[in-house]
Design a protein around this motif. Structure first.
Motif, mmCIF file in Angstrom:
data_model
loop_
_atom_site.group_PDB
_atom_site.id
_atom_site.type_symbol
_atom_site.label_atom_id
_atom_site.label_comp_id
_atom_site.label_asym_id
_atom_site.label_seq_id
_atom_site.Cartn_x
_atom_site.Cartn_y
_atom_site.Cartn_z
ATOM 1 N N ALA A 149 3.035 7.126 4.367
ATOM 2 C CA ALA A 149 2.847 7.745 5.754
ATOM 3 C C ALA A 149 3.791 7.440 6.674
ATOM 4 O O ALA A 149 4.015 8.383 7.534
ATOM 5 N N LYS A 150 4.608 6.291 6.628
ATOM 6 C CA LYS A 150 5.935 6.245 7.439
ATOM 7 C C LYS A 150 6.992 7.223 7.301
ATOM 8 O O LYS A 150 7.510 7.564 7.998
ATOM 9 N N THR B 289 -5.293 -1.976 -2.345
ATOM 10 C CA THR B 289 -4.098 -1.560 -1.665
ATOM 11 C C THR B 289 -3.727 -0.311 -2.683
ATOM 12 O O THR B 289 -3.597 -0.575 -3.874
ATOM 13 N N MET C 292 0.229 3.710 2.865
ATOM 14 C CA MET C 292 0.493 3.531 4.167
ATOM 15 C C MET C 292 1.906 3.402 4.344
ATOM 16 O O MET C 292 2.590 4.001 5.317
ATOM 17 N N TYR C 293 2.657 3.328 3.289
ATOM 18 C CA TYR C 293 4.274 3.339 3.372
ATOM 19 C C TYR C 293 4.696 4.802 3.230
ATOM 20 O O TYR C 293 5.530 4.987 3.717
ATOM 21 N N ASN D 158 0.921 -1.112 0.077
ATOM 22 C CA ASN D 158 0.110 0.014 -0.159
ATOM 23 C C ASN D 158 0.832 1.228 0.218
ATOM 24 O O ASN D 158 1.448 1.569 0.924
#
Length: 387
Positions: free
Chosen positions: A206-207, A252, A203-204, A200
C-alpha cells in the motif's frame, strides 16, 4: 476465385472468432490468409514461438519500397462479467450501430484494411499497399515488434504506417508511451496480534500504491509543458488497477501482487520514471528487511510501449490529412503500435473509425456512419495509390 467480400461481411467473419488475448488467434489468421490467397494475394505470418498466436502481413502492388502500411491488431479484451444484450461474438445491427466485441477496437478497421488490400490488388495500384495484423496489443503491444522485425526481410520496406485505432477518422499524430511492472511484495506471516514481528505484504504494498497517488497529485499540480499540454490529462499518470494478497484477516499478509503502470507524455523519459519507482521500492524493501531480513520486493517488466512523437512534415500524417481534409492537431492518451513503427523507421499516424469510449465496453459498437466513413477513406486511399 472466391467472390470479393464487403467490409461488413469481412467484419462479421472476424468478430465471430473469439480472439481474446488470453486465447489463440490462429483460426482468424488462417481465415484471413485463405481469403487473401483466394483473391490472389500471398500473405506471410510470424508465429510466436511460445504460444499459439501469429501475426499476418501482406503486400500488393509494385514490388518496391515506399508502401502505405495499414496496421491493426487481431486480439480483443475479455467479455467476462460484462452485461451484453447480444452475443458479443456476432455482429448485430440495430439503431444505426454494429454491436460486437471488436467492432470498434479494432476488427472494424481490420475488415476495412483487408477489403482495401484486395481492392488495391485488383485495381493494379502504382504505389504498393501493405497490411500488418498483430496480436497481444491489448496486453501491452507485445506482438507488434516481432511482427515489424519479421516484415523487414520478407516485404519491401514501407514508408507510411496508418494505425487504425478508433480515432473518429481523425489523424492523430501523437500518443503517450507506457510501461508496466508486475510487483510482488513478499512479506512474513505471523498472527495479526503480533503484527509488529511480521511483515504485512499488503500494507507495505500500500505504501507503493500511495506513492502512485502522490506522483499523480504532483504531476497534476505542475504546469504542463510543450507537447504535454495537448493531452487529456496533460501529464504522466501512474496507475494500479488490480491488487491481490493475504491469507486471512488475522494473519499478516505473506504476499501482495499488483501491476504499477505508467502512461508517459512524449518528451518525458520512461526510464526515468522506472528509476523513480525502483528507488521507492528499494526504500520500502529496506523498511521490510529491517523487521525480517528474509523479505523482498520483486519487480518484473510487463510491457514497454514507446510514445508516438509528432513528426515535422510527417508523410503518414500528410497522407491522412489529404484524404480526410482534417488539418487540426490531435493526440490521444492511449498507446498503440504507432510508436513501434516509428522507432522502426516508418512515418506513423493513427486514423481509424469509431471512438475509444466504446472500446472494451459491454455492448461495444461502431456506428454504421463511422464504418461507412472508414470505407470511404479506404476507397480514397486506393484511388490515390492508383494515380
Amino acid at each position: 476465385m472466391t467472390d470479393r467480400l464487403t467490409p461488413l461481411e469481412i467484419m462479421r467473419q472476424l468478430v465471430a472468432f473469439p480472439t481474446v488475448s488470453r486465447d489463440t488467434n490462429l483460426p482468424l489468421v488462417d481465415w484471413v490468409e485463405e481469403y487473401l490467397a483466394a483473391q490472389g494475394v500471398t500473405a506471410h505470418r510470424y508465429t510466436d514461438p511460445d504460444q499459439p498466436k501469429a501475426a499476418l502481413f501482406a503486400h500488393v502492388g509494385p514490388w518496391e519500397e515506399g508502401a502505405v502500411v495499414l496496421s491493426g491488431h487481431t486480439d480483443v479484451v475479455p467479455v467476462d462479467g460484462q452485461p451484453w444484450d447480444t452475443d458479443p461474438f456476432e455482429v448485430v445491427e440495430k439503431n444505426g450501430r454494429y454491436f460486437g466485441r471488436g467492432t470498434c477496437d479494432m476488427k472494424g478497421f481490420d475488415a476495412l484494411a483487408i477489403w482495401a488490400l484486395v481492392e488495391a490488388h485488383h485495381a493494379g495500384v502504382k504505389r504498393p499497399l501493405q497490411i500488418a495484423l498483430s496480436y497481444d496489443e491489448e496486453i501491452g503491444c507485445t506482438g507488434a515488434p516481432p511482427m515489424i522485425e519479421a516484415m523487414q526481410p520478407v516485404l519491401p520496406k514501407g514508408s507510411a504506417a496508418i494505425i487504425g485505432e478508433p480515432s473518429g477518422m481523425r489523424p492523430v499524430s501523437g500518443h503517450k508511451g507506457g510501461c508496466g511492472f508486475d510487483t510482488h511484495v513478499q512479506g512474513f506471516e505471523v498472527h495479526s496480534s503480533l503484527m509488529d514481528r511480521g511483515v504485512n505484504a499488503v500494507m507495505y504494498g500500500a505504501k507503493l500504491v500511495d506513492w502512485a497517488n502522490r506522483m499523480n497529485a504532483a504531476n497534476q499540480a505542475d504546469e504542463p509543458q510543450d507537447i504535454a499540454a495537448l493531452f487529456d490529462p496533460p501529464f504522466t499518470t501512474v496507475h494500479v488497477g488490480m491488487i491481490s494478497g493475504g491469507t486471512a484477516h488475522n494473519i499478516t499478509a505473506k504476499d501482495c501482487h499488483f501491476a504499477m503502470d505508467f502512461r508517459v507524455v512524449p518528451g518525458e523519459d520512461k526510464r526515468a520514471w522506472e528509476a523513480r519507482y525502483r528507488a521507492r521500492v528499494a526504500e520500502v524493501e529496506a523498511e521490510m528487511q529491517a523487521v525480517v531480513a528474509d523479505t523482498r520486493i520483486a519487480i518484473t517488466p510487463r510491457f514497454d510501449v514507446p510514445a508516438l512523437e509528432p513528426e515535422v512534415g510527417g508523410e503518414a500524417e500528410a497522407l491522412v490529412r489529404g484524404i480526410t481534409g482534417d488539418n487540426a492537431s490531435h493526440v490521444v492518451s492511449y498507446g498503440t503500435e504507432a510508436g513501434q513503427f516509428q522507432q522502426a523507421g516508418y512515418s506513423a499516424v493513427i486514423c481509424g473509425p469509431g471512438h475509444i469510449a466504446q472500446a472494451h465496453q459491454p455492448n461495444e459498437y461502431i456506428s454504421v456512419v463511422e464504418f461507412e466513413a472508414g470505407q470511404d477513406f479506404m476507397r480514397r486511399l486506393v484511388t490515390r495509390l492508383g494515380t
